[in-house]
Design a protein around this motif. Structure first.
Motif, PDB file in Angstrom:
ATOM      1  N   ASP A 161       0.862  -1.175   0.139  1.00  0.00           N
ATOM      2  CA  ASP A 161      -0.077   0.026   0.068  1.00  0.00           C
ATOM      3  C   ASP A 161       0.878   1.378   0.022  1.00  0.00           C
ATOM      4  OD1 ASP A 161      -2.569   1.530   0.196  1.00  0.00           O
ATOM      5  OD2 ASP A 161      -1.957   1.984   2.251  1.00  0.00           O
ATOM      6  N   LYS A 166      -0.883   1.294  -8.324  1.00  0.00           N
ATOM      7  CA  LYS A 166      -2.397   0.556  -8.261  1.00  0.00           C
ATOM      8  C   LYS A 166      -2.137  -1.103  -8.271  1.00  0.00           C
ATOM      9  CE  LYS A 166      -4.333   4.411 -10.855  1.00  0.00           C
ATOM     10  NZ  LYS A 166      -5.124   4.628 -12.275  1.00  0.00           N
ATOM     11  N   LYS A 170      -3.931  -3.816  -1.923  1.00  0.00           N
ATOM     12  CA  LYS A 170      -2.732  -3.098  -1.062  1.00  0.00           C
ATOM     13  C   LYS A 170      -2.657  -3.866   0.169  1.00  0.00           C
ATOM     14  CE  LYS A 170      -3.436   0.224  -4.187  1.00  0.00           C
ATOM     15  NZ  LYS A 170      -3.639   1.472  -3.950  1.00  0.00           N
ATOM     16  N   LYS A 172      -0.446  -4.340   3.654  1.00  0.00           N
ATOM     17  CA  LYS A 172      -0.104  -3.608   4.530  1.00  0.00           C
ATOM     18  C   LYS A 172       1.024  -4.757   5.549  1.00  0.00           C
ATOM     19  CE  LYS A 172      -3.915  -0.481   5.158  1.00  0.00           C
ATOM     20  NZ  LYS A 172      -3.110   0.539   4.556  1.00  0.00           N
ATOM     21  N   ASP A 175      -0.197  -8.400   7.013  1.00  0.00           N
ATOM     22  CA  ASP A 175      -1.039  -9.237   6.338  1.00  0.00           C
ATOM     23  C   ASP A 175      -0.371 -10.453   5.824  1.00  0.00           C
ATOM     24  OD1 ASP A 175      -3.014  -7.136   6.277  1.00  0.00           O
ATOM     25  OD2 ASP A 175      -2.541  -6.391   4.168  1.00  0.00           O
TER      26      ASP A 175
END
Length: 316
Positions: A161, A166, A170, A172, A175
């Motif tokens: 992110d 794009k 996204k 982090k 995760d």
């Protein structure tokens, strides 16, 4: 904890070291095979051929005599599939990971020119490619995620992110990317770029480091928000703090090696094994050429490869 579609934020403890076998090539046979001119790598500053190995590799490691081959390592356990694929133009490694039971698969750092090859491997192995992830916004090649999504609309693109690029997902820090019964933990490792991310496969003791750490080297820090202090801190806290037997798989290698370990890099990395002040000095004194592909690669990679490309860029 957060749960995303296709992502489950969980953690698992490492279970065991993956059994592996490595074939070797002598320096001479490797040079004859690839026929590279003696030139400095624009990414890490080491020579791509000639001596073939970094100074520390030649001095203090077994690889000073034998060089690991490109595709010697493959998943041999019955429950997973692993492939390490090479783009000879940019010396980029693309990694295919899959659960053999469910056939769910993840592709890490695909290259646009090699998408047809990657899709053929996926087809041959009967896999369901659910994610195509980038470790960061690359400067030396255009990612293949955009072309992959055209061929496999159900495949989701992924990137950190904080990169600002794009993507469908996204990621982090913390995760987890889940595929079948397996999962990759996402760890932010800024320094080469702000958006660098390392993927840790605890279940198989494997780590996909992008450009944060290379074999006996690291990514440059003189462009794309590069910062040597941040790189040193993130590599030591997020990668070299892992168990010493964990295997590291970088996004690039220019000497014919395929992987390393946490233990090896703590001992032999000529930059990251030094104190932080020495590392910063080394990185600031590097004189590296401007990457040839950066002006085309960066704008394309900021949209995850969903970019108007010339036809020849997508054919092998």
């Amino acid at each position: 904890m957060r749960v995303l579609r296709g992502l489950v934020v969980t953690f698992s403890k490492p279970t065991r070291v993956l059994s592996r076998a490595h074939a070797t090539l002598t320096q001479r046979s490797f040079a004859e095979t690839f026929g590279q001119q003696n030139r400095k790598c624009p990414l890490c500053g080491f020579f791509q051929s000639g001596d073939l190995l970094s100074p520390v590799s030649r001095r203090g490691s077994a690889v000073g005599v034998n060089v690991r081959t490109m595709a010697a390592f493959g998943g041999r356990d019955d429950d997973f599939i692993f492939r390490q694929l090479l783009d000879y133009k940019s010396f980029t490694y693309t990694y295919l990971l899959a659960d053999r039971t469910t056939s769910d698969a993840v592709l890490i750092d695909p290259v646009v020119e090699m998408v047809n090859r990657d899709m053929q491997v996926v087809k041959d192995l009967g896999l369901n490619l659910i994610f195509a992830a980038n470790t960061h916004v690359h400067a030396d090649h255009i990612t293949g995620t955009g072309e992959i999504k055209k061929k496999l609309p159900g495949c989701k693109s992924m990137i950190a992110d904080v990169s600002g690029a794009k993507a469908d997902v996204k990621l982090k820090h913390g995760d987890t990317i889940k595929f079948g019964k397996f999962e990759l933990e996402c760890r932010n490792t800024p320094g080469h770029t702000d958006g660098c991310m390392t993927f840790v496969w605890h279940q198989k003791s494997m780590v996909f480091t992008g450009d944060a750490i290379l074999i006996r080297g690291c990514g440059r820090t003189d462009f794309q928000q590069g910062n040597p202090q941040n790189l040193y801190d993130s590599v030591h806290k997020q990668i070299l703090s892992l168990p010493r037997h964990f295997m590291l798989f970088p996004a690039h290698d220019y000497t014919g090696q395929t992987m390393t370990t946490v233990d090896e890099e703590l001992k032999y990395n000529p930059r990251l094994s030094k104190p932080k002040s020495d590392f910063v000095k080394i990185m600031k004194e590097l004189t590296l050429p401007y990457p040839k592909q950066i002006d085309k690669a960066l704008p394309a990679n900021m949209v995850c490869g969903a970019y108007d490309l010339p036809a020849e860029a997508t054919t092998n």
